[in-house]
Design an enzyme around this catalytic site. Structure first.
Site, PDB file in Angstrom:
ATOM      1  N   ARG A 100       0.900  -1.263   0.110  1.00  0.00           N
ATOM      2  CA  ARG A 100      -0.047  -0.024   0.094  1.00  0.00           C
ATOM      3  C   ARG A 100       0.807   1.436  -0.148  1.00  0.00           C
ATOM      4  O   ARG A 100       1.166   1.807   1.037  1.00  0.00           O
ATOM      5  CB  ARG A 100      -0.840  -0.076   1.100  1.00  0.00           C
ATOM      6  CG  ARG A 100      -1.854  -1.136   1.283  1.00  0.00           C
ATOM      7  CD  ARG A 100      -2.639  -1.233   2.756  1.00  0.00           C
ATOM      8  NE  ARG A 100      -1.572  -1.453   3.656  1.00  0.00           N
ATOM      9  CZ  ARG A 100      -1.821  -2.961   4.221  1.00  0.00           C
ATOM     10  NH1 ARG A 100      -2.724  -3.675   3.726  1.00  0.00           N
ATOM     11  NH2 ARG A 100      -0.966  -3.353   5.225  1.00  0.00           N
ATOM     12  N   GLN A 133       6.778  -4.387  -2.190  1.00  0.00           N
ATOM     13  CA  GLN A 133       6.303  -5.662  -2.782  1.00  0.00           C
ATOM     14  C   GLN A 133       4.917  -5.686  -3.496  1.00  0.00           C
ATOM     15  O   GLN A 133       4.325  -6.607  -3.749  1.00  0.00           O
ATOM     16  CB  GLN A 133       5.986  -6.689  -1.268  1.00  0.00           C
ATOM     17  CG  GLN A 133       7.069  -6.909  -0.556  1.00  0.00           C
ATOM     18  CD  GLN A 133       7.029  -7.986   0.371  1.00  0.00           C
ATOM     19  OE1 GLN A 133       7.795  -8.996   0.649  1.00  0.00           O
ATOM     20  NE2 GLN A 133       5.810  -7.876   1.215  1.00  0.00           N
ATOM     21  N   ASN A 157       5.985 -10.248  -3.793  1.00  0.00           N
ATOM     22  CA  ASN A 157       5.206 -10.100  -2.542  1.00  0.00           C
ATOM     23  C   ASN A 157       5.289 -11.366  -1.648  1.00  0.00           C
ATOM     24  O   ASN A 157       4.696 -12.290  -2.016  1.00  0.00           O
ATOM     25  CB  ASN A 157       3.666  -9.919  -2.770  1.00  0.00           C
ATOM     26  CG  ASN A 157       2.691  -9.860  -1.585  1.00  0.00           C
ATOM     27  OD1 ASN A 157       3.226  -9.685  -0.412  1.00  0.00           O
ATOM     28  ND2 ASN A 157       1.462  -9.852  -1.950  1.00  0.00           N
ATOM     29  N   ASP A 210       4.385  -1.247  10.697  1.00  0.00           N
ATOM     30  CA  ASP A 210       3.729  -1.505   9.509  1.00  0.00           C
ATOM     31  C   ASP A 210       3.744  -0.366   8.796  1.00  0.00           C
ATOM     32  O   ASP A 210       3.878   0.956   9.056  1.00  0.00           O
ATOM     33  CB  ASP A 210       2.321  -1.672  10.199  1.00  0.00           C
ATOM     34  CG  ASP A 210       1.857  -3.299   9.982  1.00  0.00           C
ATOM     35  OD1 ASP A 210       2.349  -3.970   9.255  1.00  0.00           O
ATOM     36  OD2 ASP A 210       0.990  -3.584  11.023  1.00  0.00           O
ATOM     37  N   ASP A 212       0.705   0.830   7.136  1.00  0.00           N
ATOM     38  CA  ASP A 212      -0.412   1.560   7.128  1.00  0.00           C
ATOM     39  C   ASP A 212      -1.075   1.989   8.426  1.00  0.00           C
ATOM     40  O   ASP A 212      -1.951   1.818   9.121  1.00  0.00           O
ATOM     41  CB  ASP A 212      -1.772   0.382   6.712  1.00  0.00           C
ATOM     42  CG  ASP A 212      -1.843  -0.853   7.685  1.00  0.00           C
ATOM     43  OD1 ASP A 212      -0.646  -1.099   8.274  1.00  0.00           O
ATOM     44  OD2 ASP A 212      -2.711  -1.555   7.573  1.00  0.00           O
ATOM     45  N   ASP A 243       4.946 -12.794  14.066  1.00  0.00           N
ATOM     46  CA  ASP A 243       5.265 -12.045  15.038  1.00  0.00           C
ATOM     47  C   ASP A 243       5.324 -12.788  16.402  1.00  0.00           C
ATOM     48  O   ASP A 243       6.538 -12.769  17.350  1.00  0.00           O
ATOM     49  CB  ASP A 243       4.660 -10.575  15.183  1.00  0.00           C
ATOM     50  CG  ASP A 243       3.113 -10.971  15.189  1.00  0.00           C
ATOM     51  OD1 ASP A 243       2.736 -12.014  14.951  1.00  0.00           O
ATOM     52  OD2 ASP A 243       2.458  -9.741  14.829  1.00  0.00           O
ATOM     53  N   HIS A 255      -3.164   2.452  14.335  1.00  0.00           N
ATOM     54  CA  HIS A 255      -3.278   1.212  13.448  1.00  0.00           C
ATOM     55  C   HIS A 255      -4.850   0.781  13.606  1.00  0.00           C
ATOM     56  O   HIS A 255      -5.402   0.958  14.490  1.00  0.00           O
ATOM     57  CB  HIS A 255      -2.453   0.090  13.665  1.00  0.00           C
ATOM     58  CG  HIS A 255      -2.409  -1.056  12.857  1.00  0.00           C
ATOM     59  ND1 HIS A 255      -3.352  -1.925  12.495  1.00  0.00           N
ATOM     60  CD2 HIS A 255      -1.546  -1.193  11.775  1.00  0.00           C
ATOM     61  CE1 HIS A 255      -2.992  -2.734  11.296  1.00  0.00           C
ATOM     62  NE2 HIS A 255      -1.935  -2.306  10.886  1.00  0.00           N
TER      63      HIS A 255
END
Length: 651
Positions: free
Chosen positions: A195, A224, A253, A280, A282, A392, A416
């Site tokens: 994104r 990616q 990706n 992240d 986003d 994670d 987030h």
């Protein structure tokens, strides 16, 4: 005569000596590496609803406090405000437990007239006044308050309040600092993106603060997506702010594990930095979190993973998760014991929320923001090739097995979108949830976890089937079957699993999204009919009765007109098995409200997927011991830099 009677052990934390503080006017500058946490205020671009995270101010102020800049605040006359706020109170208990810091020094500049008072809290949320001083200065002057960290073993924060009478009072350049020696260490900050437009905003924010960029050795973007980040509007501005520290690496990706794995690989093998932080793409970033995590890791008595907390991007004053653990008996993450979730600081500030003052013990932190000292990555290895989900949590468990704990640090956070606003338990990601949970459990859980996995898996399968979520069950069965094949195909699955899952889902109605229920005829059933089915059953006997009724209904042929006309329009919040299990069709909204799927009951598909699930879970229970051995034996190769290097450059 002096009383020399020994104190009871529990009285030590209440000793007045533990709260001895001093205040003095000072002009000495503090080296950047001695700063533990800066006092910061909202950015000009931030929405108004973030303000309670920085300033605790009464709603009835005659004139509002003025945020002059990120480091400069002006308090009007006849006001009282507190910096007992999420981003500006000092989470002393975490520093006491995990670092060598024995005393923090609040340093700041003041101008004007008023009063400044320093407080601490206990683990139960009670407040204790430590020190205060009047302020009267036409020019900028410096103040220092020294506060011992002795009484903070179980919890507690430190903060200060500001009070004015007839004149305004300004503060600037405040920070919680230390006089103890602290090493200088730089950090590689990296993200992975599909994104790019959202990623660019995070890069801009990161690059705007010179003090943050001073500790950043380089910024890595594992690009990616089908649209490359350098092609997106705003990239040039972000790149200019970061300068030659920005390194964009284009690759296939490979999911979050492949993207963050690339960041870790580059941070260790192509950088001299002592730390690697992943974030992240986003997110909305509070850049001071980079400095705070960097300082905490530098001060730690042993190498620790330093995680950031998650704030709600769609409700910016709310703390979504305070800390999490992995329940090894279930093979899944959940909130840590005592952790507060979905807390709104706009409604209840830090001082009035007792549960926020106890120290929380986490066993893992999501990679929305997470810092790793070099030593941990070198000893633990790179992530498992899981694409997304559980990479994670598995990593923290593996690091913990090497003696490296995970600490989720309050005040180091990002915004987030919460997972409660996503469909990731039922869409294509259900494949990765299921397969990767099995891998995590095989690697780290006791043998008997298989009983819970089989029992819960079958129960969940029935719920999905009754909810007409046939695509979800189909991809979950593929996930189990792929897990049963063993670990040999995991690296190949980084490129193949997602296309295969999307191909599998494409023919199922519940996987097809249209913009709105207006695309279909009006529902045929009376909405009042559904009211009695909306209340979730709680009593086990009632649950069994309603499940049996729904099961029998799903084995019958549906009404002849149900395939063309939905019986009900069901909002996402009401889309539960005890309602949908009694229908023949319905439109169901997405969790984020962006569209609907027209679900149609199909008895043949219901039977086929149900029998497939029974067979797969039976086989899973029978072969669990063998699979545990296979996955554990393969772990060193799956997480080695050499194996990942071949994935990054397959030529």
């Amino acid at each position: 005569m002096t009383d020399r009677t020994p104190r009871e052990p529990n009285a030590a934390g209440e000793s007045k000596l533990s709260d001895v503080t001093s205040v003095r006017a000072g002009t000495s500058d503090v080296a950047p590496e001695q700063v533990l946490q800066r006092i910061v205020f909202p950015r000009g671009e931030d929405p108004l609803d973030v303000r309670p995270l920085y300033i605790d101010e009464p709603e009835a102020l005659a004139s509002t406090v003025t945020v002059v800049s990120r480091r400069h605040l002006r308090v009007p006359a006849h006001s009282k405000i507190s910096l007992a706020s999420y981003f500006n109170a000092f989470p002393a208990s975490y520093w006491k437990r995990w670092t060598k810091i024995e005393e923090t020094v609040l340093r700041l500049r003041v101008r004007g007239a008023g009063r400044l008072d320093v407080y601490r809290s206990k683990a139960n949320g009670d407040s204790v006044h430590l020190q205060g001083t009047p302020v009267s200065s036409e020019d900028w002057s410096s103040l220092e308050f020294k506060v011992s960290l002795q009484p903070f073993e179980d919890g507690g924060w430190i903060w200060f309040d500001l009070f004015t009478n007839d004149a305004e009072l300004e503060i600037s350049d405040g920070a919680w600092t230390t006089d103890q020696p602290m090493p200088q260490q730089q950090v590689v900050v990296g993200t992975t993106t599909i994104r790019p437009s959202e990623c660019i905003e995070a890069l801009k924010t990161l690059g705007e603060d010179p003090q943050v960029m001073a500790v950043v050795e380089r910024v890595i973007v594992a690009d990616q997506g089908p649209q490359k980040i350098h092609e997106v509007e705003g990239f040039d501005e972000a790149a200019k702010a970061i300068g030659d520290k920005l390194h964009v690496i284009e690759q296939d990706n490979l999911g979050g594990s492949g993207g963050f794995g690339r960041v870790m690989y580059e941070g260790i093998h192509n950088s001299d930095a002592a730390q690697v932080m992943v974030i992240d793409d986003d997110i909305a970033l509070e850049p001071d979190g980079v400095l705070r995590a960097n300082a905490f890791a530098r001060a730690a008595t042993q190498p620790v993973i330093v995680g950031g907390q998650m704030l709600n991007l769609q409700a910016r004053s709310r703390l979504h998760t305070m800390g999490e653990v992995v329940d090894l008996g279930q093979g899944i993450w959940r909130a840590a014991p005592g952790a507060v979730t979905d807390h709104d600081f706009a409604k209840k500030p830090l001082r009035k929320t007792k549960k926020l003052h106890q120290r929380i013990h986490s066993t893992y932190n999501g990679w929305w923001m997470c810092l790793f000292p070099r030593e941990i990555i070198e000893s633990t290895g790179l992530p498992l090739p899981l694409f997304i989900k559980h990479d994670d949590s598995e990593y923290s468990l593996r690091a913990g097995g090497h003696g490296y704990p995970t600490v989720t640090l309050p005040g180091a956070a990002i915004w987030h979108m919460p997972w409660t606003d996503k469909n990731d338990a039922t869409d294509w990601t259900a494949y990765f949830h299921t397969r990767n949970r099995l891998i995590l459990a095989a690697l780290h859980s006791p043998e008997e976890v298989k009983n819970n996995i089989v029992k819960q898996g079958l129960k969940l399968t029935l719920r999905h089937l009754l909810s007409m979520e046939y695509s979800t069950v189909a991809v979950q069965q593929k996930a189990i079957e792929d897990f049963l094949k063993g670990p040999s195909g995991l690296f190949d699955s980084l490129r193949s699993a997602l296309p295969e899952v999307r191909e599998l889902r494409k023919d199922y109605d519940d996987a097809k999204t249209l913009p709105s229920a207006r695309e279909f005829p009006p529902p045929s059933a009376d909405p009042i009919m559904a009211e009695g089915l909306l209340n979730p059953p709680v009593n086990p006997a009632v649950i069994a009765a309603r499940a049996s009724k729904a099961l029998l209904h799903n084995l019958k042929e549906p009404a002849h007109d149900a395939s063309d006309r939905p019986q009900l329009n069901v909002p996402a919040a009401a889309a539960r098995w005890f309602l949908l299990g009694n229908l023949d069709s319905a439109t169901v909204s997405n969790a984020d409200g962006s569209g609907v799927a027209f679900r149609r009951r199909d008895p043949e598909t219901f039977r086929r997927l149900g029998l497939e699930a029974l067979a797969n879970y039976k086989r899973l229970g029978q072969e669990w011991a063998r699979l545990r051995e296979e996955y554990r034996a393969a772990l060193p190769e799956l997480t080695s830099a050499e194996s990942w290097k071949q994935v990054f450059d397959p030529r």
